[in-house]
Design a protein around this motif. Structure first.
Motif, PDB file in Angstrom:
ATOM      1  N   PHE A  98       0.868  -1.179   0.000  1.00  0.00           N
ATOM      2  CA  PHE A  98       0.000   0.000   0.000  1.00  0.00           C
ATOM      3  C   PHE A  98       0.900   1.222   0.000  1.00  0.00           C
ATOM      4  O   PHE A  98       1.729   1.382   0.898  1.00  0.00           O
ATOM      5  CB  PHE A  98      -0.869  -0.058   1.263  1.00  0.00           C
ATOM      6  CG  PHE A  98      -1.970   0.957   1.334  1.00  0.00           C
ATOM      7  CD1 PHE A  98      -2.047   1.844   2.386  1.00  0.00           C
ATOM      8  CD2 PHE A  98      -2.965   0.981   0.378  1.00  0.00           C
ATOM      9  CE1 PHE A  98      -3.099   2.768   2.476  1.00  0.00           C
ATOM     10  CE2 PHE A  98      -4.007   1.894   0.455  1.00  0.00           C
ATOM     11  CZ  PHE A  98      -4.076   2.780   1.517  1.00  0.00           C
ATOM     12  N   SER A 115      -2.828   7.414  -3.897  1.00  0.00           N
ATOM     13  CA  SER A 115      -2.645   6.165  -3.154  1.00  0.00           C
ATOM     14  C   SER A 115      -2.753   5.025  -4.152  1.00  0.00           C
ATOM     15  O   SER A 115      -3.500   5.117  -5.139  1.00  0.00           O
ATOM     16  CB  SER A 115      -3.729   5.978  -2.092  1.00  0.00           C
ATOM     17  OG  SER A 115      -3.651   6.984  -1.114  1.00  0.00           O
ATOM     18  N   GLN A 116      -2.005   3.965  -3.905  1.00  0.00           N
ATOM     19  CA  GLN A 116      -2.034   2.828  -4.814  1.00  0.00           C
ATOM     20  C   GLN A 116      -1.796   1.551  -4.028  1.00  0.00           C
ATOM     21  O   GLN A 116      -1.008   1.546  -3.076  1.00  0.00           O
ATOM     22  CB  GLN A 116      -0.938   2.979  -5.883  1.00  0.00           C
ATOM     23  CG  GLN A 116      -1.005   1.957  -7.003  1.00  0.00           C
ATOM     24  CD  GLN A 116      -0.265   2.406  -8.255  1.00  0.00           C
ATOM     25  OE1 GLN A 116       0.494   3.383  -8.237  1.00  0.00           O
ATOM     26  NE2 GLN A 116      -0.464   1.693  -9.371  1.00  0.00           N
ATOM     27  N   MET A 117      -2.518   0.469  -4.371  1.00  0.00           N
ATOM     28  CA  MET A 117      -2.250  -0.800  -3.734  1.00  0.00           C
ATOM     29  C   MET A 117      -1.906  -1.842  -4.783  1.00  0.00           C
ATOM     30  O   MET A 117      -2.459  -1.814  -5.883  1.00  0.00           O
ATOM     31  CB  MET A 117      -3.429  -1.256  -2.876  1.00  0.00           C
ATOM     32  CG  MET A 117      -4.704  -1.495  -3.597  1.00  0.00           C
ATOM     33  SD  MET A 117      -5.585  -2.899  -2.888  1.00  0.00           S
ATOM     34  CE  MET A 117      -4.587  -4.201  -3.550  1.00  0.00           C
ATOM     35  N   ILE A 134      -4.537  -1.186  -7.906  1.00  0.00           N
ATOM     36  CA  ILE A 134      -5.611  -0.186  -7.836  1.00  0.00           C
ATOM     37  C   ILE A 134      -4.979   1.169  -7.540  1.00  0.00           C
ATOM     38  O   ILE A 134      -4.205   1.290  -6.574  1.00  0.00           O
ATOM     39  CB  ILE A 134      -6.662  -0.527  -6.746  1.00  0.00           C
ATOM     40  CG1 ILE A 134      -7.216  -1.944  -6.953  1.00  0.00           C
ATOM     41  CG2 ILE A 134      -7.796   0.503  -6.762  1.00  0.00           C
ATOM     42  CD1 ILE A 134      -8.295  -2.350  -5.933  1.00  0.00           C
ATOM     43  N   ARG A 136      -5.618   5.451  -7.105  1.00  0.00           N
ATOM     44  CA  ARG A 136      -6.554   6.567  -6.919  1.00  0.00           C
ATOM     45  C   ARG A 136      -5.782   7.836  -6.610  1.00  0.00           C
ATOM     46  O   ARG A 136      -4.858   7.828  -5.792  1.00  0.00           O
ATOM     47  CB  ARG A 136      -7.501   6.294  -5.742  1.00  0.00           C
ATOM     48  CG  ARG A 136      -8.712   5.437  -6.067  1.00  0.00           C
ATOM     49  CD  ARG A 136      -9.784   6.223  -6.803  1.00  0.00           C
ATOM     50  NE  ARG A 136     -10.966   5.404  -7.117  1.00  0.00           N
ATOM     51  CZ  ARG A 136     -11.955   5.801  -7.904  1.00  0.00           C
ATOM     52  NH1 ARG A 136     -11.935   7.014  -8.452  1.00  0.00           N
ATOM     53  NH2 ARG A 136     -12.970   4.984  -8.127  1.00  0.00           N
TER      54      ARG A 136
END
Lengths: 140, 123
Positions: A98, A115-117, A134, A136
């Motif tokens: 994360f 943010s990215q996971m 993902i 955002r």
């Protein structure tokens, strides 16, 4: 060694946490280096089952993901990473990563925050590929 | 069941439980569950609930801006990625946050949280 084995031994768990953190950091460094310097190489980190959701838009598989990343409306960019958190994701060696940070685009005065996971899964070659991704932007 | 609907239902349940009574989150976690809260790592339901119930505010309200989900693999897991605002009682400005959950199916047909990572989003 699976998650269950590590969980049984207190000291072993710390070692696993350090190993997972190290793997997460190494992946993040590699991923964003490629993104910022050699974006056409990024698809090598994905497989046919991989999924990317970019600002709510979902694509699957190497071709679609490659196309999505190539068609982003900027040629140059620089990611600056603020935080990286990693955890083992399962009993089979996967890792959750994360990330939060900033994205600088040339000519833009203000950086975008994001943010990215990532869900990394071991590959048969002994490294990891991105099974889930993902992204955002963080507004406001 | 439609994965997006499952994710949305989980998110609504999780944050309404959090905002009403954090102790009731206990049955969403198991012994193998992991929480990383602002960089602090905690494992196991009792420890996770202890951390959440000891956060330095009594009342809070989460309002969710985005929910993204993807299936995580052949074991039937689901990844849920959330962003939103956290309003603490008495504070003028809401805090912005992002959170990811990795949900795994239970034999009873519901989900528990295996992985949980929370970060505030500073400007």
């Amino acid at each position: 060694m699976g998650l269950g084995e590590w969980g049984k031994r207190g000291r072993g768990r710390e070692e696993m946490e350090e190993q997972v953190e190290g793997l997460g950091r190494a992946f993040v460094d590699h991923y964003y280096y490629l993104f910022d310097n050699d974006r056409s190489s990024l698809p090598s980190l994905y497989h046919s089952t991989s999924m990317l959701t970019f600002e709510g838009h979902k694509v699957q598989g190497v071709d679609e993901i490659s196309q999505k990343l190539n068609l982003l409306p900027f040629d140059q960019c620089q990611h600056v990473i603020s935080t990286i958190d990693s955890q083992p994701s399962s009993f089979t060696g996967g890792i959750m990563v994360f990330v939060s940070g900033s994205l600088k685009l040339p000519g833009e005065e203000h950086q975008l925050r994001f943010s990215q996971m990532f869900h990394l899964v071991p590959s048969s070659e002994g490294s990891f590929f991105v099974q889930n991704d993902i992204f955002r932007l963080n507004y406001g | 069941m439609d994965p997006d609907a499952v994710a949305k239902a989980f998110v609504e349940h999780y944050y309404s439980t959090f905002d009403a009574n954090r102790a009731n989150l206990a049955n969403l976690y198991q012994e193998s569950s992991m929480l990383t809260f602002e960089g602090q790592k905690i494992q196991g339901s009792p420890n996770i609930v202890a951390k959440l119930t000891s956060l330095p505010f009594q009342q809070c309200q989460h309002s969710i801006t985005t929910v993204d989900c993807q299936p995580s693999g052949p074991a039937g897991g689901m990844l849920v990625f959330v962003s939103g605002n956290l309003q603490l009682a008495g504070e003028q400005h809401a805090l912005k946050f992002s959170q990811m959950f990795h949900l795994m199916p239970t034999p009873q047909g519901s989900f528990y949280v295996l992985n949980d990572i929370f970060r505030l989003n500073y400007a």
